[in-house]
Structures are given as C-alpha cells and as structure tokens.
Enzyme design. Structure first.
Site, PDB file in Angstrom:
ATOM      1  N   HIS A 410       6.216  -6.348  19.864  1.00  0.00           N
ATOM      2  CA  HIS A 410       7.104  -5.741  20.860  1.00  0.00           C
ATOM      3  C   HIS A 410       6.676  -4.317  21.182  1.00  0.00           C
ATOM      4  O   HIS A 410       6.709  -3.893  22.350  1.00  0.00           O
ATOM      5  CB  HIS A 410       8.545  -5.757  20.352  1.00  0.00           C
ATOM      6  CG  HIS A 410       9.487  -4.985  21.219  1.00  0.00           C
ATOM      7  ND1 HIS A 410       9.790  -3.657  20.976  1.00  0.00           N
ATOM      8  CD2 HIS A 410      10.179  -5.323  22.338  1.00  0.00           C
ATOM      9  CE1 HIS A 410      10.632  -3.221  21.904  1.00  0.00           C
ATOM     10  NE2 HIS A 410      10.887  -4.206  22.733  1.00  0.00           N
ATOM     11  N   HIS A 445       0.976 -16.959  24.075  1.00  0.00           N
ATOM     12  CA  HIS A 445       1.520 -17.940  23.130  1.00  0.00           C
ATOM     13  C   HIS A 445       0.981 -19.333  23.455  1.00  0.00           C
ATOM     14  O   HIS A 445       0.561 -20.082  22.550  1.00  0.00           O
ATOM     15  CB  HIS A 445       3.054 -17.944  23.190  1.00  0.00           C
ATOM     16  CG  HIS A 445       3.694 -16.880  22.353  1.00  0.00           C
ATOM     17  ND1 HIS A 445       3.822 -15.592  22.771  1.00  0.00           N
ATOM     18  CD2 HIS A 445       4.244 -16.926  21.107  1.00  0.00           C
ATOM     19  CE1 HIS A 445       4.425 -14.868  21.827  1.00  0.00           C
ATOM     20  NE2 HIS A 445       4.693 -15.666  20.809  1.00  0.00           N
TER      21      HIS A 445
END
Length: 538
Positions: A410, A445
C-alpha cells in the site's frame, strides 16, 4: 403643522424602507454563506476522515515512540531512533491539499504485541493444535488405508520442484538489479549537465523503460522454457514484481535529487551527492519495505537469531499447514474433474465447500508472509519499522481493509502511483488516481496467477478490480455490520477463487485443448468447454 409633520413621516418611511432593504441584503448575504457552506460540506466530508486518520496516526506514532523509550536503552537510543534517517523522511503535514509523506519509525508488528496477551496467544495455540491434528489425521489415514506410513508429500515435492533452476534464475535477477541499475544511474546522475531536463535525459529514461520491459519478459521466457511447477513459478514471479517495484522506488525517489544536484552544481565535496551510496541501495534491495530512503531507523543491539529461526520455522509450519488443507479439502474434490458429471448444483456445493479452506489459506498466507517472513528479514537487517500490516481484521469498510491489509505494498502504491497521479491531475481527479491504483494492483495480481498456473482465467482481476473497487465506496457508518459484511465478502470471495482456479487447473490437466491455436487455448477457460463436452456426451 401638517406640513411640519409630513417630512417626519417621510423620513420614517424612508428609514423603514432602508431597514427593509438592509434586512434583505443581510438575508441575501446569509443565504450566500449557507450556500457556500453547503458547497463545502461535501468536500469536508470527503477529507475529514482522511485528515482525522492522519492526526490519529501521528498521535499513535508519538505514543509508540514514548512506549519504546525504555526498550531502547535510554535517551541515546531515542535520539538514534528519531534521527537515524535523512530529512526527507520526516513527515510533512497536509497543507493546501498536500499529501503526507511516508514516515519510518521504530515499532513492532501488531501481532507481535497482541501475542503477548494470553487470550490472543491461546488462538495461536489453537492453530498449532489444528496443525498437529492434521498431521495425526494424515498418519492415521495412511496407516489404516494404505497399511503403512507413506509421508511422501508428493504435492509439496511437485509444487516446489526444480529448486536449482529457481535459485539460478533468482540470482540472475538479483545480479541484474544490483550490477546494472545502480551503476547506470550513478553514471547518469554524476555526469549529466546542469540545468533543466534535456534530450539526453529522455534517452536515459527510455533506456530504463526498455530495461524494465526486458526484466519482465526474459525471466518469464526462462520460466516457461524450464516448465517450472506452480510453487517454483510463484517464487520467481513474486520476486520479479518485487524487484520491479524496488527499482521504480529507487529511481523515482532519486531523479529529483539528481536533477537538483547535477555535476556542475556539486563543487563542495561535503555537499549531498546526486546519487546515494551503494550501501544504501544494497540495503534497500533486501529491506522489508518498498519505499526508498537513504537510511532507516535501526534496532539497537545484536541480531536475535533465535527470533529469526523461530519466524522461519513458522513459515515452514505454515507451508505444511497449507499442504494439509489442499490435500484434505481441495484435491479430493477437484482431481476427478471430467470423470464425474459437473452440474450447476455440484459447482455451487464445491464453491461453498471451498470457503473454509480458502479462508484458512488466507490466514496462513498472511501470517507466513506479512508477519513471519518479513519480521525475520527485519530482524536480520535490524530494520526497526515493522508495521507491515495493521489491524485489518477490525475494518468496517473495504477502503480501510485495503489500506491496512498489506502496508508494504500500500505504501508503494500510495507514494509512487496515487500521489504522482494526484499531483499531475489535481485534487478533482482523485477517483482517477484511486482507479489507477486498483487497476495496476489487479493487473499485477492477475499477472502473477497467470504466469504461475500457465493459463489466463481473470477471476481475481474481475473480483479485485471490479467488485473490490466498488466496495470502497460503500458507507462505513455502522462499524459492526460493516465488519460483518467485510468478513462475509472475504469468505465468499476466497471460496470462489479457490473453487474456480482449482477447477481450471485440473481441467487443464484432464480436458483436451479447446483449439489447436496456442494463444486461443491459453486465453479460453478450458473448464467451461470440458463441462459442455460431458453434458453433450462428446
């Protein structure tokens, strides 16, 4: 007398009219103020949560510094913790919409502190007991069903096969990042002409972009040529993505520095150099963070090797834990794919049956990677800031969950994607910056899963970039119901992911290709057409 009174009455009327006009003007001004307040209300509501969160986080940082004072050997250690990093590392308050900077301070991981509480430590002991029960279950099953102990661990041996090739490919990537990126950046930063950006700088930038593309392409070609199994593939791909993020962080942080301190401006050898020392770069490559700083807060005293070994032992235990979950809950359900009739009823039952193992794998992966693995490297490198995650399990909204689940990633997305787009487009385009962060995260991802499994099945991309992005806009006023909704969504989502990817994996092993065209077969879910062939009797 009438003539004398008349002017007085006229003055009274004029005074009343003046007061009326004054009142109207006052009402108009008040209405304008109300309208202005209403126009600012939405902006205030948008910013108040993030601003309040920053204030609370700053307060928590100060408390953490005070709490750690006794454990850092007095005032000298406090000074060491507070000032063992450069000035660019000090947090800047938000002024006129300015976004805050990442601050590194000495602090422990959340679970490290929670495990000191006896009630939380009991939950940890329960998971250890479950691992022991799974082990006994396997031993008893082998003795009763097969007449003796097998303990072959075929699934682990297959998943992490060809480790020598994995180590060779990882060393090639490590040497490339170490011996190519830093020397070239050092040469450019110390030899460029002073002044604004000119054409040679763009040539160097284009060369760096080409290097990043090659760094993404060449390891994947080698991986496919070696036909590495899933576990070995995921190691290479995750390390590849980590190196890409590390390189970008180093270049992004130091380009402004190099432009400011070019060779012509650097006459005093005691002044700051346009390129950091190689030791700082090398430390950053192994440090458990993706945000570059010249220095980081360090823990005092020697490395606690017993703590390092215990964390690595927990990683190994989590690996066997995952093995038992797949061996007992997933493989028996999906390995007979195409040998039994797959109806919508069977699909729904399998999907809900995958919720428990999928959720357990989520917990185990979180604990193994974000806690044990990162804490082990942090201890070996004496890296003091160990807030790799926050209390994501208490989140009442997906917006908070995404910020607290993986703080390491993050921070990189926030510092190098969100902030750059925010500054480039302005505060009015904040949703564009948020969408860019989610889009990039979803792409990488899915990239990891596609390369690992060797087929394209964008379930995670659609769930993460679609539903996951939409969930962040849901209101989070009800803390309890919001937390329940988050957990229900996580349980259901992980069950769907495990079920659908397992089906496609075994369909790729047992079902015939959809087409002779490799690209078309690679991009087409084979489980769909394999199910149709069963239904039609083909």
């Amino acid at each position: 007398m009438a003539d004398e009174v008349s002017p007085g009455k006229g003055d009274g009327l004029k005074s009343a009219e003046a007061e009326s006009v004054s009142q109207v003007v006052k009402d108009v001004n008040l209405q304008k103020i109300r309208d202005k307040a209403l126009s600012l209300k939405s902006e205030l509501l948008d910013n108040i949560e993030s601003r309040l969160g920053d204030l609370i986080e700053d307060f928590v940082h100060e408390v953490e510094k005070i709490e750690q004072a006794p454990s850092l050997n007095g005032a000298a250690s406090i000074l060491r913790t507070d000032f063992n990093y450069n000035n660019s590392n000090v947090i800047r308050r938000r002024k006129n919409g300015e976004l805050h900077e990442k601050e590194f301070i000495a602090r422990r991981s959340v679970l490290t502190e929670l495990l000191e509480i006896s009630h939380i430590r009991t939950i940890y002991h329960i998971f250890v007991a479950i691992l022991i029960v799974f082990t006994l279950n396997t031993l008893v099953f082998d003795m009763v069903d097969k007449g003796g102990l097998v303990l072959g661990f075929e699934l682990i041996r297959f998943t992490f096969g060809d480790l020598p090739s994995v180590m060779w490919l990882w060393c090639c990537m490590q040497f490339s990042v170490t011996l190519v990126v830093y020397p070239l950046f050092h040469y450019w930063s110390n030899n460029r002409q002073s002044g604004p950006v000119y054409w040679a700088d763009y040539v160097w930038l284009a060369g760096y972009v080409v290097y990043q593309i090659l760094f993404l392409v060449l390891p994947i070609q080698t991986l496919n040529a070696a036909d590495l199994p899933p576990g070995s593939s995921v190691i290479i791909v995750c390390e590849q993505v980590r190196f890409v993020m590390k390189q970008h962080a180093f270049i992004r942080e130091n380009i402004p520095r190099a432009l400011k301190l070019s060779k012509a401006k650097k006459e005093d050898p005691d002044e700051e150099t346009p390129c950091p020392n190689f030791s700082s770069y090398l430390y950053f490559l192994f440090a458990p963070t993706l945000v570059y700083r010249d220095t980081y807060p360090r823990t005092p005293g020697p490395v606690r090797w017993s703590y390092v070994f215990s964390n690595f032992a927990q990683v190994v235990a989590c690996l066997f834990f995952s093995y038992y979950i797949f061996e007992r809950f997933c493989v028996p359900v999906f390995r007979n794919f195409n040998e039994e009739y797959w109806s919508p009823r069977r699909l729904i039952l399998s999907m809900f049956g995958s919720i428990l193992p999928g959720t357990l794998v989520l917990f185990i992966g979180f604990f193994a990677i974000l806690h044990s693995w990162l804490n082990a490297f942090a201890e070996m490198l004496r890296f003091a800031d160990r807030l790799f995650y926050k209390d994501w399990w208490n989140s009442s909204s997906f917006a908070n969950y995404y910020r607290t689940w993986n703080v390491v990633v993050h921070d990189w997305l926030y510092n190098y994607i969100y902030k750059d787009i925010y500054r480039l487009l302005g505060a009015n385009y904040r949703p564009v910056a948020m969408a860019s962060v989610f889009g990039l995260s979803a792409v990488f991802h899915e990239y990891i899963l596609t390369v690992t499994f060797k087929f394209f099945y964008p379930v995670l991309f659609l769930m993460f970039g679609g539903a996951g992005f939409g969930f962040i806009f849901l209101p989070s006023k009800a803390k309890r119901s919001g937390n329940v909704f988050m957990w229900v969504a996580l349980f259901t989502g992980n069950g769907m992911l495990m079920c659908l990817y397992s089906m496609e994996w075994y369909a790729r092993q047992r079902c015939p290709p959809v087409s002779d065209n490799f690209i078309f077969d690679y991009l087409t879910p084979r489980s769909w057409f394999c199910e149709l062939s069963n239904v039609t009797g083909v």
